[in-house]
Design an enzyme around this catalytic site. Structure first.
Site, PDB file in Angstrom:
ATOM      1  N   GLU A  88      -3.342   1.000 -11.974  1.00 13.53           N
ATOM      2  CA  GLU A  88      -3.100  -0.186 -11.163  1.00 13.53           C
ATOM      3  C   GLU A  88      -4.044  -0.194  -9.967  1.00 13.53           C
ATOM      4  OE1 GLU A  88       0.253  -1.587  -7.913  1.00 13.53           O
ATOM      5  OE2 GLU A  88       0.586   0.152  -9.166  1.00 13.53           O
ATOM      6  N   ASP A 122       1.777   2.730  -8.829  1.00 15.39           N
ATOM      7  CA  ASP A 122       2.349   3.206  -7.572  1.00 15.39           C
ATOM      8  C   ASP A 122       3.865   3.345  -7.707  1.00 15.39           C
ATOM      9  OD1 ASP A 122       0.102   1.319  -5.400  1.00 15.39           O
ATOM     10  OD2 ASP A 122      -0.073   3.306  -6.343  1.00 15.39           O
ATOM     11  N   ASP A 153       6.146   2.168  -5.994  1.00 13.97           N
ATOM     12  CA  ASP A 153       6.839   1.164  -5.175  1.00 13.97           C
ATOM     13  C   ASP A 153       7.257  -0.009  -6.056  1.00 13.97           C
ATOM     14  OD1 ASP A 153       3.743  -0.057  -3.648  1.00 13.97           O
ATOM     15  OD2 ASP A 153       4.503  -0.127  -5.730  1.00 13.97           O
ATOM     16  N   ASP A 167       6.053  -3.072  -6.369  1.00 14.20           N
ATOM     17  CA  ASP A 167       4.942  -3.704  -7.097  1.00 14.20           C
ATOM     18  C   ASP A 167       4.542  -2.866  -8.298  1.00 14.20           C
ATOM     19  OD1 ASP A 167       3.216  -5.136  -4.224  1.00 14.20           O
ATOM     20  OD2 ASP A 167       4.674  -5.994  -5.639  1.00 14.20           O
TER      21      ASP A 167
END
Ligand code: TSJ
Length: 740
Positions: free
Chosen positions: A526, A599, A601, A603
């Site tokens: 990503e 990641d 998180d 997103d």
């Protein structure tokens, strides 16, 4: 319309035998040879008989200055005349487009066209063009002869034609239109750019001559000396019925480029074309230069229809449709500083046909002047064809129904003009020309006149005048053109998409590995910031990196088309190489493992969900075979005894922190993969010995699909739904779905 426009071309085709008669006979008249003394140097004036004495001293003076010194005949107005011609010499490009071969040809066309005008007006039947060995050009016609009567100032029309710029404008619709009324540059421009010009007129039982030496009118005395004068020389007696004009000129070598030359083929094309414009006109062309050529004679019986036939190549689709119409328009013209409305009569002649090929040939003329850059007449013609084709010929065409629904069924000018062969000619006084070489008609009113005439003419042909089978064939041809164009565009769009893949067929952004097989891996990373360290830290023998940059389509929601069109989905499917959908071939997968690197998180988990959903829908066997993994990047890192220690959750960090006795402040928190350096990334997510991966199965994918819907709600712009969802499902979000 620009000359370069698609395949529209100038008529530079070879004359066709059918339309053009040739003969080997030549009947060159000798009348002009008395003045055809050879010019031997490039500084012509110094070497001419009778000029030598003056020229040495006055070489740098203008002819006007020389003239005023030499002869009392010349009053101030004459000096002005010659200075007018000097303006042409200062900027030849303004008048003839340049000083190369093309410019030189302009001079030739000017003289030929003036003779042809006399024929077009019905007064001449024969024109002869001679290309002399000495570089001069001689044109003769059997018309009325340029008027030689003296005017009040003692000058003849013959003199004025060659000495006054745009004399035609002044004479306007009067008698002397040949001197410029119909033409771009005017015969005076030819004189301005010639070192010598001899004009002879047969009239009233004699041949009358006026010579222009360096633009100055006069005649040679019997001594061989040149004398400046307005008085014509009576060369010899001829039968009283004989009339005609002969002009021979020597292009000034000081003006034209050394390599500029008159090309026989071009003269011949010009002459052949002109023949079509003046039915019945006979033009003889004889090139006496070089080894010499046989004379050629050109005659065309018909008009534009013959021309279109001559230009038609291959099998035809339709007969030739001819249109003849007359109309009038008003035009504002400045006369002595005052703008006055004048009424102009205009005739419109058009011949059109379609052939089976795809090339478009439109030739156009104003009077007898070819307008190779088109202009308002051609614009009107094209507009009329568009109108009739779309509103009449193609309306209700079954094969276009599908396109009609998308509002995509209109034929473009290109569709309509595939295989079109057309000649468009308008005839009216004082046309305005545009563009550098003045080969484009500018008179605005002409566009609508031609439009109306052509619209009516072609509409009549379509609705009854023409043969049913031909009209159907034309409809079919244009329909195919539209369908082909639309199909070609789709093809092009596809190819453009394919072009974003590199030449190996792989996405450009894929950093591939060297060995493929069960032990190779595709790391889907990503964002760009992590892609760099991933590429550096990987083992490029077996690890490929595919960075994701754009949005990944939600394959749970999107149509197949939307998925195919999604750049990121396409890149992934291409990189894996097993195809997609029911045809997906897991054995063809270029990698043994697919590792999603996102990641830790919200997103990141969203993107992971979308990727899993995509694989679930389009490459499901990868999941069934357990080939898909999610990397588990650590959230915390610290150093202990020179070694990195990682923790993947808050709890884990607390535990380790206690154990190795490193306070919280000495721990680093990674907000994303991008914050890791190459070594950190290599150790935690790349190195098989130290990294932590989580295998993704079908259940994970199903949950991801659901989570994808959830994300849609969380991140979409439907605020009301989002609020409600968060309130009623907060526990679910936190603990279950997000933790994929
Ligand atoms: F370009 C040119 F001016 F040098 C030139 C003109 C060259 C050549 C080879 C021929 C001609 C030319 C001009 N041929 N025929 C004419 N005709 C007239 O100028 C002319 C004759 C009579 C009358 C009249 O009203 O009686 C009107 C014109 C325009």
């Amino acid at each position: 319309m620009a000359a370069a426009k698609k395949t529209t071309k100038k008529t530079t085709k070879k004359p066709v035998k059918k339309a053009v008669k040739k003969t080997a006979k030549t009947t060159a008249r000798k009348g002009a040879t008395a003045t055809s003394k050879k010019k031997t140097g490039s500084s012509a004036a110094a070497k001419k008989p009778g000029v030598n004495k003056v020229s040495k001293k006055a070489a740098t003076k203008s002819p006007a200055q020389r003239a005023s010194k030499r002869s009392s005949d010349y009053d101030q107005s004459k000096i002005q005349v010659l200075e007018g011609l000097d303006a042409v010499r200062k900027r030849p490009g303004m008048y003839i487009g340049g000083t190369g071969t093309e410019g030189l040809h302009h001079l030739v066309w000017e003289i030929i066209d003036n003779a042809v005008d006399e024929a077009a007006a019905g007064y001449a039947s024969h024109v002869e063009v001679l290309l002399h060995k000495d570089g001069s050009i001689e044109v003769t016609d059997n018309g009325r002869g340029i008027p030689i009567g003296k005017k009040s100032d003692g000058r003849t029309a013959l003199e004025v034609v060659f000495t006054e710029l745009h004399a035609g404008g002044k004479f306007g619709s009067g008698a002397y239109s040949a001197s410029g009324g119909l033409h771009g540059v005017g015969a005076s421009v030819v004189n301005a750019l010639s070192s010598k010009l001899v004009a002879e007129v047969d009239r009233d039982g004699a041949t009358w001559r006026l010579v222009f030496l360096d633009r100055e009118p006069g005649n040679y005395l019997s001594s061989g000396k040149f004398k400046g004068t307005s008085k014509l020389a009576k060369v010899k007696k001829v039968p009283g019925s004989r009339t005609g004009t002969r002009v021979r000129f020597w292009p000034d070598l000081d003006v034209f480029d050394p390599e500029a030359s008159i090309e026989y083929e071009q003269v011949r094309d010009h002459v052949a074309r002109v023949c079509f414009l003046v039915p019945g006109l006979n033009i003889k062309l004889h090139d006496k230069r070089g080894k010499g050529r046989k004379a050629e004679e050109f005659v065309a019986a018909g008009g534009l229809a013959d021309y279109v036939d001559y230009l038609s190549i291959g099998e035809t689709v339709t007969d030739i449709v001819t249109i003849h119409d007359e109309a009038s328009f008003e035009e504002k013209v400045p006369v002595d500083g005052k703008v006055t409305m004048v009424n102009r009569q205009c005739t419109i002649d058009v011949a059109v046909r379609w052939v089976k090929g795809f090339e478009t040939t439109i030739v156009s003329f104003v009077n007898t002047i070819p307008t190779s850059d088109g202009g308002t007449h051609v614009a009107g013609f094209e507009r009329a064809l568009s109108r009739v084709a779309n509103e009449q010929l193609l309306s209700e065409t079954k094969k276009l129904k599908k396109l009609a629904k998308q509002g995509n069924d209109r034929a473009t000018p290109n569709d309509i003009q595939e295989g079109l062969v057309a000649a468009v000619k308008v005839t009216f006084p004082e046309p305005q020309f545009k563009g550098q070489t003045k080969q484009e008609l500018g008179t605005p009113a002409i566009q609508n006149l031609v439009y109306e005439s052509v619209k009516a003419g072609v509409a009549d042909w379509v609705s009854g005048g023409g043969k049913k089978s031909q009209i159907n064939a034309l409809r079919e041809k244009m329909t195919q053109a539209i369908l082909n164009r639309v199909a070609a565009k789709q093809q092009l769009d596809l190819r453009r998409k394919a072009a974003t893949l590199s030449s190996t067929g792989m996405p450009d952004k894929l950093a591939d590995c060297r060995l493929h097989g069960m032990d190779s891996e595709l790391l889907i990373v990503e964002g760009n910031s992590a892609a760099g360290p991933a590429k550096q830290g990987r083992d490029s023998e077996t690890m490929a990196v595919l960075p994701l940059r754009g949005k990944v389509v939600n394959a749970g929601k999107a149509s197949l088309k939307q998925v195919i069109e999604n750049t990121e989905a396409q890149a992934l499917i291409t990189a894996i190489g097993g195809g997609s959908g029911p045809d997906f071939d897991v054995a063809a997968s270029r990698y043994g493992r697919i590792i999603i690197l996102c990641d830790a998180d919200v997103d990141g988990s969203h993107i992971r969900c979308l990727l899993l959903t995509l694989i679930y829908h389009h490459m499901r066997p990868l999941l069934e075979e357990g080939m898909v993994y999610a990397a588990q990047p650590p959230l915390f890192a610290t150093k202990h005894k020179g070694e990195m220690v990682y923790a993947y959750t808050d709890e884990e960090r607390d535990k380790i922190a206690k154990k190795i006795n490193v306070p919280f402040e000495k721990w680093k928190r990674f907000k994303g993969l991008g914050e890791m350096n190459v070594d950190e990334l290599a150790e935690t997510t790349l190195n098989p010995a130290t990294r932590v991966l989580k295998r993704m199965g079908m259940d994970d994918a199903k949950r991801a699909k659901k989570a994808g819907e959830l994300f849609q709600i969380l991140m979409g712009n439907d605020v009301a739904t989002r609020k409600e969802y968060i309130v009623s499902n907060s526990s679910l979000i936190d603990h279950d779905l997000l933790d994929i």
